[in-house]
Design a protein around this motif. Structure first.
Motif, mmCIF file in Angstrom:
data_model
loop_
_atom_site.group_PDB
_atom_site.id
_atom_site.type_symbol
_atom_site.label_atom_id
_atom_site.label_comp_id
_atom_site.label_asym_id
_atom_site.label_seq_id
_atom_site.Cartn_x
_atom_site.Cartn_y
_atom_site.Cartn_z
ATOM 1 N N LEU A 239 37.651 -12.663 97.332
ATOM 2 C CA LEU A 239 38.128 -12.618 95.941
ATOM 3 C C LEU A 239 39.617 -12.308 95.897
ATOM 4 O O LEU A 239 40.352 -12.839 95.055
ATOM 5 N N TRP A 240 40.082 -11.442 96.817
ATOM 6 C CA TRP A 240 41.513 -11.137 96.876
ATOM 7 C C TRP A 240 42.317 -12.396 97.217
ATOM 8 O O TRP A 240 43.358 -12.646 96.606
ATOM 9 N N PHE A 241 41.846 -13.175 98.171
ATOM 10 C CA PHE A 241 42.575 -14.400 98.523
ATOM 11 C C PHE A 241 42.611 -15.381 97.351
ATOM 12 O O PHE A 241 43.613 -16.059 97.133
ATOM 13 N N ASP A 242 41.527 -15.458 96.591
ATOM 14 C CA ASP A 242 41.530 -16.318 95.398
ATOM 15 C C ASP A 242 42.584 -15.843 94.396
ATOM 16 O O ASP A 242 43.289 -16.652 93.776
ATOM 17 N N LEU A 243 42.683 -14.515 94.232
ATOM 18 C CA LEU A 243 43.684 -13.956 93.325
ATOM 19 C C LEU A 243 45.097 -14.250 93.830
ATOM 20 O O LEU A 243 45.985 -14.638 93.051
#
Length: 269
Positions: A239-243
């Protein structure tokens, strides 16, 4: 409600790096990396040694990022495993794992985020399995990072520094017949932006350079997001990489001119 992410038929991105910084695995030695290479070798048959990267942690309690260093452990070089098509690099050192997609030939197209992040996931998973098989402790993440490198050659919306505002509107240089200073000879600009909930920072640099092989003038736009969220689970990491990707894509659109987006990079939406 935010619109969907901007998309381009011909984006100027030439390299994407995804990585994870973790607690140093002090027991990891050079011979182990030779064994690890065997797992990647069919696709990554070239091996190189390069100097290790110094870790930099984004710290919101300090005015600037804080360096952390290994102590009491002999230095181990960073190892590159290079893809047979020269368009990918796996980078490994005691406290870091990175995967680069890069444009190797002029006709190469950016494979898009879903494929880039899948490549990173697959390569990281193989490294984690190697650690488990050889009874090393599992990765304890300290920070994640994502970088997009964009090359904007002379002619793609700009001719010289006097009209750089066509590409980067925030840097419009006002030129008139009464002005003493004409266009600058180059640009070397950097700044940073904070992500929501202190999940990280986006660092932006813009540089004027000349390509080593052709001497062609280039503007290089680098967007790097570093940080880590409160959720340090595997799901939280992705999810962090998507952000980070969202911030890079929206940041790119904010920083660059609408006309060059439409006419040169063929913006779709």
């Amino acid at each position: 409600m935010r619109k969907g992410l901007p998309d381009y038929e011909m984006p100027p991105v030439i390299e994407v790096v995804c990585g994870i910084l973790f607690e140093p695995i002090k027991a990891l030695l050079g011979p182990h990396l030779g064994l690890l290479w065997e797992k990647y070798k069919p696709e990554y048959p070239i091996c190189r040694e390069v100097p290790p990267l110094t870790p930099v942690i984004e710290n919101f309690n300090e005015p600037r990022p804080v360096d952390i260093h290994l102590s009491g452990v002999p230095p181990l070089p960073r190892i590159w495993f290079v893809h047979r098509e020269n368009n990918g690099i796996i980078q490994i050192q005691r406290d870091r794992f990175l995967h680069n997609w890069k444009k190797a030939k002029p006709e190469d197209e950016y494979p898009r985020y879903p494929k880039v992040i899948k490549l990173f996931k697959d390569r990281l998973s193989k490294f984690e399995l190697f650690l488990e098989e050889n009874e090393f402790r599992s990765i304890e993440p300290l920070q994640y990072e994502m970088t997009y490198i964009n090359h904007i050659p002379k002619g793609d919306g700009w001719v010289d520094m006097s009209n750089i505002g066509e590409v980067f509107p925030d840097f419009a240089f006002k030129v008139n017949k009464d002005r003493f200073l004409r266009g600058p000879e180059g640009i070397n600009w950097r700044t940073s932006f904070t992500l929501p909930d202190q999940a990280g920072r986006m660092h932006v640099t813009i540089q004027y350079v000349k390509a080593r092989d052709t001497g062609q003038p280039l503007l290089i736009l680098n967007l790097t997001v570093r940080g880590i969220g409160n959720d340090k689970s595997s799901e939280g990491m992705w999810l962090w990489f998507d952000l980070a990707r969202e911030w890079i894509v929206r940041g790119f659109a904010d920083l660059t001119g609408e006309e060059v987006q439409k006419n040169i990079w063929k913006k779709k939406n």
